[in-house]
Design a protein around this motif. Structure first.
Motif, PDB file in Angstrom:
ATOM      1  N   GLY A   1       7.226  -9.226  -5.869  1.00  0.00           N
ATOM      2  CA  GLY A   1       6.014  -8.481  -5.575  1.00  0.00           C
ATOM      3  C   GLY A   1       5.314  -7.985  -6.819  1.00  0.00           C
ATOM      4  N   ARG A   2       4.448  -7.010  -6.592  1.00  0.00           N
ATOM      5  CA  ARG A   2       3.610  -6.456  -7.662  1.00  0.00           C
ATOM      6  C   ARG A   2       3.575  -4.944  -7.498  1.00  0.00           C
ATOM      7  NH1 ARG A   2      -1.136  -7.599 -10.943  1.00  0.00           N
ATOM      8  NH2 ARG A   2      -2.870  -6.229 -10.400  1.00  0.00           N
ATOM      9  N   ILE A   3       3.928  -4.231  -8.561  1.00  0.00           N
ATOM     10  CA  ILE A   3       3.921  -2.775  -8.534  1.00  0.00           C
ATOM     11  C   ILE A   3       2.671  -2.258  -9.247  1.00  0.00           C
ATOM     12  CG2 ILE A   3       5.282  -2.492 -10.669  1.00  0.00           C
ATOM     13  CD1 ILE A   3       6.660  -0.084  -9.345  1.00  0.00           C
ATOM     14  N   GLY A   4       2.027  -1.294  -8.626  1.00  0.00           N
ATOM     15  CA  GLY A   4       0.980  -0.540  -9.290  1.00  0.00           C
ATOM     16  C   GLY A   4       1.574   0.792  -9.684  1.00  0.00           C
ATOM     17  N   TYR A   5       1.202   1.304 -10.837  1.00  0.00           N
ATOM     18  CA  TYR A   5       1.735   2.598 -11.259  1.00  0.00           C
ATOM     19  C   TYR A   5       0.717   3.311 -12.126  1.00  0.00           C
ATOM     20  CZ  TYR A   5       2.995   0.226 -15.654  1.00  0.00           C
ATOM     21  OH  TYR A   5       2.963  -0.480 -16.830  1.00  0.00           O
ATOM     22  N   GLN A   6       0.868   4.624 -12.189  1.00  0.00           N
ATOM     23  CA  GLN A   6      -0.078   5.432 -12.949  1.00  0.00           C
ATOM     24  C   GLN A   6       0.624   6.666 -13.489  1.00  0.00           C
ATOM     25  OE1 GLN A   6      -3.311   7.093 -10.632  1.00  0.00           O
ATOM     26  NE2 GLN A   6      -4.659   7.105 -12.420  1.00  0.00           N
ATOM     27  N   ILE A   7       0.403   6.927 -14.747  1.00  0.00           N
ATOM     28  CA  ILE A   7       0.800   8.178 -15.379  1.00  0.00           C
ATOM     29  C   ILE A   7      -0.393   9.115 -15.196  1.00  0.00           C
ATOM     30  CG2 ILE A   7       1.478   9.280 -17.551  1.00  0.00           C
ATOM     31  CD1 ILE A   7       3.511   7.166 -16.425  1.00  0.00           C
ATOM     32  N   GLN A   8      -0.137  10.353 -14.823  1.00  0.00           N
ATOM     33  CA  GLN A   8      -1.238  11.284 -14.561  1.00  0.00           C
ATOM     34  C   GLN A   8      -2.199  11.342 -15.751  1.00  0.00           C
ATOM     35  OE1 GLN A   8      -0.286  15.516 -13.961  1.00  0.00           O
ATOM     36  NE2 GLN A   8      -1.608  15.439 -12.165  1.00  0.00           N
TER      37      GLN A   8
ATOM     38  N   GLN B   1      -2.000   0.893 -13.841  1.00  0.00           N
ATOM     39  CA  GLN B   1      -1.438  -0.287 -14.485  1.00  0.00           C
ATOM     40  C   GLN B   1      -0.661  -1.084 -13.438  1.00  0.00           C
ATOM     41  OE1 GLN B   1       0.282   0.400 -18.504  1.00  0.00           O
ATOM     42  NE2 GLN B   1      -0.026   2.565 -18.023  1.00  0.00           N
ATOM     43  N   PHE B   2      -0.305  -2.302 -13.790  1.00  0.00           N
ATOM     44  CA  PHE B   2       0.382  -3.176 -12.845  1.00  0.00           C
ATOM     45  C   PHE B   2       1.474  -3.958 -13.555  1.00  0.00           C
ATOM     46  CE2 PHE B   2      -3.883  -2.344 -11.463  1.00  0.00           C
ATOM     47  CZ  PHE B   2      -3.724  -2.001 -10.128  1.00  0.00           C
ATOM     48  N   ALA B   3       2.513  -4.311 -12.801  1.00  0.00           N
ATOM     49  CA  ALA B   3       3.602  -5.122 -13.334  1.00  0.00           C
ATOM     50  C   ALA B   3       4.050  -6.095 -12.245  1.00  0.00           C
ATOM     51  CB  ALA B   3       4.766  -4.249 -13.790  1.00  0.00           C
ATOM     52  N   GLY B   4       4.505  -7.264 -12.672  1.00  0.00           N
ATOM     53  CA  GLY B   4       4.947  -8.292 -11.734  1.00  0.00           C
ATOM     54  C   GLY B   4       6.416  -8.599 -11.881  1.00  0.00           C
ATOM     55  N   GLU B   5       6.831  -9.647 -11.219  1.00  0.00           N
ATOM     56  CA  GLU B   5       8.241 -10.037 -11.187  1.00  0.00           C
ATOM     57  C   GLU B   5       8.836 -10.149 -12.586  1.00  0.00           C
ATOM     58  OE1 GLU B   5       8.754 -13.485  -8.693  1.00  0.00           O
ATOM     59  OE2 GLU B   5       7.644 -12.525  -7.055  1.00  0.00           O
ATOM     60  N   GLY B   6      10.007  -9.527 -12.752  1.00  0.00           N
ATOM     61  CA  GLY B   6      10.715  -9.552 -14.025  1.00  0.00           C
ATOM     62  C   GLY B   6      10.278  -8.474 -14.999  1.00  0.00           C
ATOM     63  N   GLU B   7       9.194  -7.766 -14.711  1.00  0.00           N
ATOM     64  CA  GLU B   7       8.709  -6.711 -15.613  1.00  0.00           C
ATOM     65  C   GLU B   7       9.329  -5.369 -15.238  1.00  0.00           C
ATOM     66  OE1 GLU B   7       4.464  -7.577 -17.262  1.00  0.00           O
ATOM     67  OE2 GLU B   7       4.407  -7.862 -15.073  1.00  0.00           O
TER      68      GLU B   7
ATOM     69  N   GLY C   1       0.783  -1.227   0.000  1.00  0.00           N
ATOM     70  CA  GLY C   1       0.000   0.000   0.000  1.00  0.00           C
ATOM     71  C   GLY C   1       0.816   1.279   0.000  1.00  0.00           C
ATOM     72  N   SER C   2       2.108   1.196   0.252  1.00  0.00           N
ATOM     73  CA  SER C   2       2.959   2.395   0.297  1.00  0.00           C
ATOM     74  C   SER C   2       3.554   2.697  -1.073  1.00  0.00           C
ATOM     75  CB  SER C   2       4.089   2.211   1.315  1.00  0.00           C
ATOM     76  OG  SER C   2       3.583   2.200   2.615  1.00  0.00           O
ATOM     77  N   GLY C   3       4.076   3.914  -1.191  1.00  0.00           N
ATOM     78  CA  GLY C   3       4.731   4.364  -2.412  1.00  0.00           C
ATOM     79  C   GLY C   3       4.576   5.864  -2.544  1.00  0.00           C
TER      80      GLY C   3
ATOM     81  N   PHE D   1       3.747   5.468  -8.080  1.00  0.00           N
ATOM     82  CA  PHE D   1       3.753   4.009  -8.011  1.00  0.00           C
ATOM     83  C   PHE D   1       3.565   3.585  -6.565  1.00  0.00           C
ATOM     84  CE2 PHE D   1       8.297   4.973  -7.559  1.00  0.00           C
ATOM     85  CZ  PHE D   1       8.690   4.139  -6.522  1.00  0.00           C
ATOM     86  N   TRP D   2       3.133   2.320  -6.394  1.00  0.00           N
ATOM     87  CA  TRP D   2       2.871   1.812  -5.056  1.00  0.00           C
ATOM     88  C   TRP D   2       3.000   0.295  -5.064  1.00  0.00           C
ATOM     89  CZ3 TRP D   2      -0.563   3.451  -8.602  1.00  0.00           C
ATOM     90  CH2 TRP D   2      -1.573   2.574  -8.988  1.00  0.00           C
TER      91      TRP D   2
END
Length: 192
Positions: free
Chosen positions: A60-67, A72-78, A40-42, A90-91
């Protein structure tokens, strides 16, 4: 301010960032980083006007957003690339600690800036950095960084006024020796 690498910073909201090394390249110093982010942090919506930032998910799994765009989301190796001048956030979008490795290029004053932001968050005990420190950093380094989640009026009027009050009250002695800001040609040029 002399920094030796690796240099690790941690804030009170679950973010740990290690600046591993600086690689000297023709287009500017590339800062190699590794971060750990609690669920939940970022960082909130922000922009670095002069640097590109790239993160590859190790665990883990990263959530990210362009204004203005959907999440969007990305997982291990991405890998996720944030281009200079593009507001983003990102979070940690997973249930375990997010671990990423990546780089920032060119480094400029980002190590000092983020170290000071984390310290100001620790001083306040919350995500919002201590008011005078935040005003100093956002005013002095406005050509390099901005926090898009702060309303425009606050960014353009209240923060510069708070900075001036802080100067009058002698609140910035702990920033003596801070690196000179890098002045961008024009924020508008960077965004195009």
């Amino acid at each position: 301010m002399k920094i030796t690498y690796p240099h690790t910073i941690e804030n009170c909201i679950g973010e740990k960032l290690t600046f591993l090394e600086v690689l000297h390249e023709a287009e500017g110093d590339r800062l190699i980083v590794e971060n750990f982010v609690a669920p939940g942090s970022g960082p909130p919506m922000h922009v670095h006007w002069l640097q590109d930032e790239c993160l590859t998910v190790v665990n883990g799994r990263i959530g990210y957003q362009i204004q203005g765009e959907p999440e969007q989301f990305a997982g291990e190796g991405e890998t996720v690339l944030f281009r200079r001048g593009i507001p983003h956030r990102f979070w940690n979008a997973g249930a375990e600690t997010l671990h990423c490795k990546g780089w920032i290029n060119p480094a400029h004053s980002v190590v000092f800036y983020l170290t000071a932001i984390y310290a100001a968050q620790n001083k306040s005990g919350k995500a919002q950095p201590e008011t005078f420190d935040a005003a100093y950093l956002l005013t002095r380094y406005s050509d390099e960084f901005d926090m898009m989640g702060i309303p425009r009026f606050v960014r353009q009027v209240i923060i510069p006024m708070t900075y001036q009050i802080g100067r009058l009250l002698g609140k910035y002695k702990h920033f003596e020796g801070a690196p000179e800001p890098v002045h961008s040609p024009s924020k508008a040029e960077v965004m195009h």
